[in-house]
Design an enzyme around this catalytic site. Structure first.
Site, short mmCIF file in Angstrom:
data_model
loop_
_atom_site.label_atom_id
_atom_site.label_comp_id
_atom_site.label_asym_id
_atom_site.label_seq_id
_atom_site.Cartn_x
_atom_site.Cartn_y
_atom_site.Cartn_z
N HIS A 66 40.63 44.52 38.91
CA HIS A 66 40.62 45.86 39.53
C HIS A 66 41.85 46.69 39.13
O HIS A 66 41.91 47.88 39.47
CB HIS A 66 40.59 45.74 41.06
CG HIS A 66 39.33 45.14 41.60
ND1 HIS A 66 38.07 45.66 41.34
CD2 HIS A 66 39.12 44.05 42.40
CE1 HIS A 66 37.16 44.92 41.96
NE2 HIS A 66 37.75 43.94 42.60
N ASP B 193 32.41 38.50 38.33
CA ASP B 193 32.87 38.60 39.72
C ASP B 193 31.86 39.42 40.53
O ASP B 193 31.13 40.25 39.98
CB ASP B 193 34.23 39.31 39.73
CG ASP B 193 34.94 39.27 41.07
OD1 ASP B 193 35.86 38.44 41.22
OD2 ASP B 193 34.60 40.08 41.95
N HIS C 158 32.47 41.79 42.44
CA HIS C 158 32.88 43.20 42.46
C HIS C 158 33.04 43.75 41.05
O HIS C 158 33.53 43.05 40.16
CB HIS C 158 34.21 43.32 43.22
CG HIS C 158 34.16 42.72 44.60
ND1 HIS C 158 34.60 41.44 44.87
CD2 HIS C 158 33.70 43.23 45.76
CE1 HIS C 158 34.41 41.18 46.15
NE2 HIS C 158 33.86 42.24 46.72
N ASP D 289 33.10 34.83 43.75
CA ASP D 289 32.70 35.42 45.04
C ASP D 289 31.23 35.84 45.05
O ASP D 289 30.76 36.49 45.98
CB ASP D 289 33.62 36.58 45.44
CG ASP D 289 33.98 37.50 44.30
OD1 ASP D 289 33.38 37.38 43.21
OD2 ASP D 289 34.86 38.36 44.50
ZN LIG Z 1 35.60 40.03 43.65
#
Ligand SMILES: [Zn+2]
Length: 353
Positions: A169, A205, A207, A294
Site C-alpha cells: 500500500h 493479497d 486488498h 488475508d
Molecule cells: Zn491485505
C-alpha cells in the site's frame, strides 16, 4: 528456495490503530512473522537467511522507488514526533489531517513546518501507526526484498522475502495500510536494474496493491496485476477498479481483477488464471508476488473464503507460470494460521517447479 527474513521487524510494533472512530489493537503484529518463520523451520522449505545488504546499496534501491522528500520524512519522523511533545514517546504517531488531492487544490508542494501536517502530507489513513522502530524495521524489510531479487539475478528459480511491516500500500511518497516502504516494488525495480527486461507483479493479497500500481502506472516495463476485494466496498477504496489499465507509456500494463466480498476459491482461482495468462502474454522474465494471506476464510479484516489447503494449489498455479519468482510477505491477519497458509503456498510452488 531461500528465505530472507527481517531481523529488525519487531522494532515496528504499533500500539493501536484508528478504526471507525475508535482506537483498536493493531492487527499487524510481530507474531505474524514469527508464525511464518516457525513453520518454515518446522517444514524445512529451504535455507533461512538474513539479508547481507550494505546501507549504500539499500539507500540506492529504496531511492529507485520512493521520493527523497518522503524517505527523509520517514528517517526523522519519530524524533520529530517526540520533539513536538516529550509525552509522545509513549504513544505512536498517527495522522489526523490530510491535504485532499487533485481537484481540491490543497498545496502539497510546500513542506509544512508543523510535523503533524507533514504526517498527513505523507499518508492516507489513520490506521498505520508510526513508531520508534518503524524506519529501522521498514529498511530491514527492503533489504530482504533486495536480497531476494538478487537471488533471481544470480539464476535461482525463486526466493522469499519474509518481512513486516508489509509494503504494497506504500506509494512513491506516502504510507498507509500498515505499509511504509514498498518491498514488492523495490524487488521489481531491483530486478529491472539487474537486467530483467520485463518484470510482472502479481498481487494476491485481499486488498488492492494501490501503492505498487501507483509506482508503476505509467511504465510498460513492469506489468502490475492484482486480484483483490472490490474497492467499492473494501479497503483501500479509492483505487483498484477494473477500468484502471495504466496511463501514458503504461497504458494496458495494469490489470485489476476486483472480486466481491465473500468470493470463494473457485472464482478466485479463475481470476488468478486470468492474471497469469496476462503475465504470459506480457512475456515476463521475472515475477514478484506480493503474498498476502488475508484471503483466508478466518481473516478478521477481509472477506474471501480460501481454506488452508487451497494455498497449496495457489503455489502450484503460480509455479505453472514458469517465471523466476520473488515472493514478498504482505498481509494476513489470522495470526495463528498465517504461518501454515504461507508455507502451504510456498511448498505447493516448490513441489511444482
Ligand atoms: Zn491485505
Amino acid at each position: 528456495m531461500k528465505t530472507f527474513h527481517n531481523p529488525h521487524h519487531a522494532l515496528h510494533q504499533g500500539r493501536e490503530e484508528m478504526f471507525r472512530g475508535r482506537m483498536v489493537p493493531c492487527h499487524e503484529v510481530p507474531a505474524r512473522l514469527d508464525y511464518v518463520l516457525a513453520e518454515l523451520q518446522r517444514r524445512s522449505l529451504g535455507g533461512l537467511h538474513t539479508p547481507e545488504v550494505n546501507d549504500a546499496e539499500l539507500d540506492a534501491a529504496i531511492a529507485r522507488v520512493h521520493d527523497a522528500r518522503y524517505t527523509q520524512f520517514l528517517a526523522s519522523a519519530w524524533d520529530e514526533w517526540v520533539a513536538m511533545d516529550p509525552a509522545n514517546a509513549q504513544r505512536d504517531a498517527l495522522p489526523s489531517v490530510w491535504p485532499l488531492g487533485n481537484r481540491h487544490a490543497f498545496r502539497t508542494d510546500v513542506l509544512p513546518q508543523n510535523f503533524a501536517a507533514r504526517l498527513g502530507l505523507f499518508s492516507y489513513d489513520s490506521g498505520s501507526p508510526l513508531t520508534a522502530g518503524t524506519w529501522a524495521a521498514a529498511r530491514g524489510g527492503a533489504a530482504c526484498a533486495l536480497a531476494a531479487a538478487r537471488e533471481l539475478l544470480a539464476g535461482e528459480r525463486a526466493a522469499f522475502a519474509l518481512t513486516r511491516p508489509p509494503g504494497h500500500h506504500a506509494g512513491p511518497d506516502f504510507f498507509g495500510g500498515y505499509c511504509f516502504l514498498n518491498n514488492s516494488a523495490i524487488a521489481a525495480q531491483a530486478l529491472r536494474d539487474g537486467g530483467k527486461q520485463r518484470v510482472a507483479v502479481l498481487d494476491v493479497d485481499y486488498h488492492h496493491g494501490n501503492g505498487t500500481q501507483t509506482i508503476f502506472y505509467e511504465r510498460a516495463d513492469v506489468f502490475t496485476a492484482s486480484v483483490h476485494g472490490d474497492p467499492a466496498t473494501e479497503y483501500p477504496f479509492f483505487l483498484g477498479h477494473a477500468d484502471e489499465r495504466g496511463a501514458g507509456a503504461g497504458e494496458g500494463f495494469n490489470l485489476n481483477l476486483p472480486l466481491p466480498r465473500g468470493t470463494g476459491f473457485e472464482a478466485w482461482c479463475a481470476a488468478l488464471d486470468t492474471a497469469i495468462d496476462a503475465i504470459d502474454d506480457f512475456n515476463a522474465d521475472a515475477l514478484v508476488v506480493p503474498m498476502g494471506l488475508d484471503t483466508f476464510e478466518g481473516d478478521p479484516i477481509s472477506g474471501f473464503t480460501l481454506k488452508s489447503e487451497d494455498y497449496d494449489t495457489v503455489g502450484r498455479l503460480l509455479a505453472a507460470a514458469g517465471v523466476p519468482t520473488v515472493f514478498v510477505f504482505e498481509g494476513g491477519y489470522a495470526v495463528a494460521e498465517v504461518g501454515v497458509n504461507a508455507v502451504n503456498l510456498l511448498e505447493g510452488f516448490c513441489r511444482s517447479i
